[in-house]
Design an enzyme around this catalytic site. Structure first.
Site, mmCIF file in Angstrom:
data_model
loop_
_atom_site.group_PDB
_atom_site.id
_atom_site.type_symbol
_atom_site.label_atom_id
_atom_site.label_comp_id
_atom_site.label_asym_id
_atom_site.label_seq_id
_atom_site.Cartn_x
_atom_site.Cartn_y
_atom_site.Cartn_z
ATOM 1 N N ASP A 180 -81.523 7.519 -5.755
ATOM 2 C CA ASP A 180 -80.362 6.484 -4.765
ATOM 3 C C ASP A 180 -78.649 6.063 -5.899
ATOM 4 O OD1 ASP A 180 -79.706 3.948 -3.355
ATOM 5 O OD2 ASP A 180 -81.472 3.723 -3.107
ATOM 6 N N HIS A 410 -87.001 -1.373 2.215
ATOM 7 C CA HIS A 410 -87.109 -2.224 1.428
ATOM 8 C C HIS A 410 -85.485 -3.642 1.356
ATOM 9 C CE1 HIS A 410 -83.508 -0.409 0.441
ATOM 10 N NE2 HIS A 410 -83.187 -1.664 -0.792
ATOM 11 N N ASP A 411 -84.976 -3.247 2.546
ATOM 12 C CA ASP A 411 -84.507 -4.657 3.109
ATOM 13 C C ASP A 411 -84.905 -5.307 4.506
ATOM 14 O OD1 ASP A 411 -82.542 -4.220 1.247
ATOM 15 O OD2 ASP A 411 -80.966 -2.799 2.145
#
Ligand code: ISL
Ligand code: CA
Length: 646
Positions: A180, A410-411
């Site tokens: 990332d 993950h959001d």
């Protein structure tokens, strides 16, 4: 051609930014886009529209909109692609949220050692590449999305030696790794920001957006995605600093050439280590409108975030992306996927078409919520909308375009729960979603837990949550709402639903750690752990493996054209994937009942050979014969994939 008052709506829709902005506005207000796309409306001039809207759309809105449209002179390219094979088009990516994947040293936090421990699991699942959410040194205000040192591994995650071990082990298995890359902002604890604070007028002052002031009125009306003003006051320096995210995530000034060079060098450093590419965090936010002007209030209310039109598609975005690719990615032939909130189909094509030399892929988010809804609303997601999204998307692409296919990360709370949270359908619906995703055209990104049918969590109160966004949002809501109302809102959309640990076994600690996890599960979830599912032939996990395996052997599922079938039919989705190989066409037929009701359908002939189904009985006996015998309806959420023989 410039867009102005005399342009027609059809001219506007032929313009990439115009098209995407109008589509977005209609999504936001919950009205069907077909209303403007109709030819009669298309002939209307924008000044007529302006008159009709009257004071509801202030002059400032039109100025802002025309500026945004006319800032983009380019048009997406058309025509065939270069036909070059690229590994990432055919790969199934698996996103790991390292804090929540597997803890190897008993501190309750997942880490690199844990990922290494579970490489057999991942290889067996059949995924080709991993994307790791940030593992760099960070004070963890936003779980690693606030980086303090880009060249160091976060202590909780392990060491650089662990990282090297992981990368090597992956490559030995023929798997790839992308990291990332969070370079729209850095932590306030990053050395650059510390230097900037020590001497705001010195060289590092220009790495960020620092503005003098009195501490009362921020330099503009922009708001942070994590509540409140986007400006933080530093009394000692008498400066404001811009932060679009938490007050510990300071926006970096990409207009400052030395900053860009430092970033490219850092990216090269990781690529030299051998990583295969990057997912680029909010990469479309890196170029801000010069002078950082106030956001238009109308746009601010509509999009919920004041200021956004000044940075979500900034004036130098394409230039910086090309430079980044040329300076860092291309020399290593590295892969890039940009996280690009707010970017629609046509703007996305301008960022990813193969001849543009910007990014390889983007994440377009327009399908994650229904029209008129936001993540924090309580509503039921209708799969017919997802169908329209993909059919529309594919209908607009040329041979030079390629898209990503994802719906969990993950959001976001799990898509499965948003569609139907009735436990009766959990197994079948999870399998339908996997079948759809893994038979769709585009590069698949699975999120950890999708292969287990993980769902939203029954959190009970705010103390159970850890996410900075949720905590700030709750505080903000309390100013106008009761605690019960505020909690209900946060509970709908909290990112922590997706961040609870993986359940490796049925024990109380889930086989994740030997102590309570940093974010514990609020309740047990009997039957859904990895160990239980591995032993159950009808499990989501075993189905996921089969479906990933099917995609691996069927080239048509990876590279074939997508041809919608009966596209207008409600609650039904079907398409063919067609692939020409040595003079003949391979045809794969995929069909889905998008509803929780039985759906009548025509009998398929004997040339439809069933390859996979989420209804176990369909897979028994001779599938061809059974189908011929008359399969006049589809079960709720039924999903089937057939090969069409001739
Ligand atoms: O917060 C949003 C609006 O509600 C999102 O659109 C947001 O812009 C998007 O989710 C950005 O996410 C990425 O950057 C954030 C980080 O917290 C997320 O985890 C990451 O995926 C800041 O780095
Ligand atoms: Ca640990």
């Amino acid at each position: 051609m410039q867009i102005n008052e005399n342009s027609r709506i059809s001219d506007l829709l032929a313009h990439p930014v115009g098209h995407d902005v109008i589509r977005k506005v209609f999504l936001q207000i919950g009205k069907p886009f077909s209303w403007v796309a109709n030819p009669i409306v298309g002939r209307l001039k924008l000044k007529t529209l302006k008159l009709m809207a009257g004071s509801r759309l202030p002059e400032s809105f039109w100025t802002t909109a025309f500026e945004l449209f006319n800032s983009e002179p380019d048009r997406p390219s058309s025509g065939p692609g270069d036909g070059q094979a690229t590994w990432w088009k055919e790969a199934v990516f698996y996103q790991i949220y390292p804090r929540s994947f597997k803890d190897s040293n008993g501190d309750g936090v997942g880490d690199l050692g844990g990922i290494i421990d579970r490489l057999d699991y991942l290889e067996d699942l059949g995924v080709d590449a991993l994307w790791l959410s940030p593992i760099y040194d960070s004070p963890n205000d936003d779980n690693g999305y606030d980086i303090r040192n880009y060249h160091k591994i976060m202590e909780e995650m392990g060491t650089m030696a662990d990282f090297d071990r992981l990368l090597e082990a992956l490559h030995q298995r023929g798997m790839r790794l992308i990291m990332d890359l969070v370079v729209n902002h850095s932590s306030d604890e990053h050395e650059w920001f510390q230097q900037a604070l020590a001497d705001p007028d010195g060289p590092y002052g220009s790495y960020y957006f620092l503005r003098e002031g009195d501490g009362q009125t921020p330099p503009n009306n922009w708001v942070s995605f994590f509540s409140g003003s986007a400006w933080r006051w530093f009394p000692e320096q008498k400066r404001w600093a811009l932060h679009l995210f938490s007050e510990k995530q300071m926006d970096l000034n990409w207009d400052h050439e030395p900053l860009r060079q430092e970033i490219y060098e850092m990216v090269r450093w990781w690529l030299e280590k051998g990583v295969d590419g990057f997912r680029l965090d909010v990469i479309n936010y890196i170029s801000k409108q010069p002078g950082l002007p106030d956001g238009d209030p109308f746009v601010g209310e509509l999009m919920q975030f004041y200021g956004i039109e000044n940075y979500y598609y900034g004036p130098n975005l394409h230039r910086y992306l090309r430079e980044l690719r040329r300076e860092a990615f291309d020399p290593f032939n590295a892969f890039s996927v940009g996280e690009t909130p707010g970017i629609g189909i046509e703007m996305g094509r301008l960022m990813t078409a193969s001849d543009r030399k910007e990014l390889d892929l983007i994440f377009n988010f327009d399908h994650l919520e229904m029209p008129g809804e936001v993540r924090f609303n309580d509503y039921v997601y209708d799969l017919n909308f997802l169908k329209d999204y993909y059919f529309t998307y594919h209908g607009r692409l040329s041979g030079k375009d390629w898209i990503s296919v994802f719906w969990d990360n993950h959001d976001n709370p799990q898509m499965l729960s948003k569609i139907n949270d009735d436990p009766r359908w959990r197994n079948r619906l999870a399998k339908l979603l996997l079948t759809l995703q893994l038979s769709m055209k585009g590069t698949v990104f699975l999120y950890q837990g999708q292969e287990l049918g993980m769902v939203k969590q029954p959190f009970e109160h705010i103390e159970q949550l850890r996410d900075v966004e949720s905590i700030n949002k709750y505080e903000e809501l309390l100013r106008t709402k009761t605690p019960t109302e505020a909690w209900a809102t946060v509970m709908c959309g909290t990112r922590d639903h997706a961040r609870v640990p993986m359940r490796w076994d049925e024990s109380a600690l889930g086989g994740f750690s030997s102590v309570e996890a940093w974010l514990p599960w609020p309740a047990s979830d009997s039957g859904w752990s990895v160990r239980e599912q591995a032993a159950d032939t009808g499990s989501v996990l075993n189905f996921a493996k089969k479906m990933i395996g099917l995609r691996r052997v069927e080239t048509a599922l990876r590279l074939g054209e997508i041809v919608p079938v009966d596209a207008k039919r409600d609650n039904y989705m079907a398409y063919e994937r067609r692939y020409e190989a040595s003079g003949r066409t391979v045809r794969i037929f995929c069909e889905f009942n998008l509803s929780a009701q039985r759906l009548p359908r025509k009998t398929l002939g004997s040339m439809y050979m069933l390859l996979i189904s989420n209804i176990d009985e369909r897979m028994k006996g001779d599938p061809g014969l059974e189908l011929e015998a008359g399969l006049h309806y589809m079960e709720p959420y039924e999903a089937n994939v057939f090969r069409i023989t001739d």
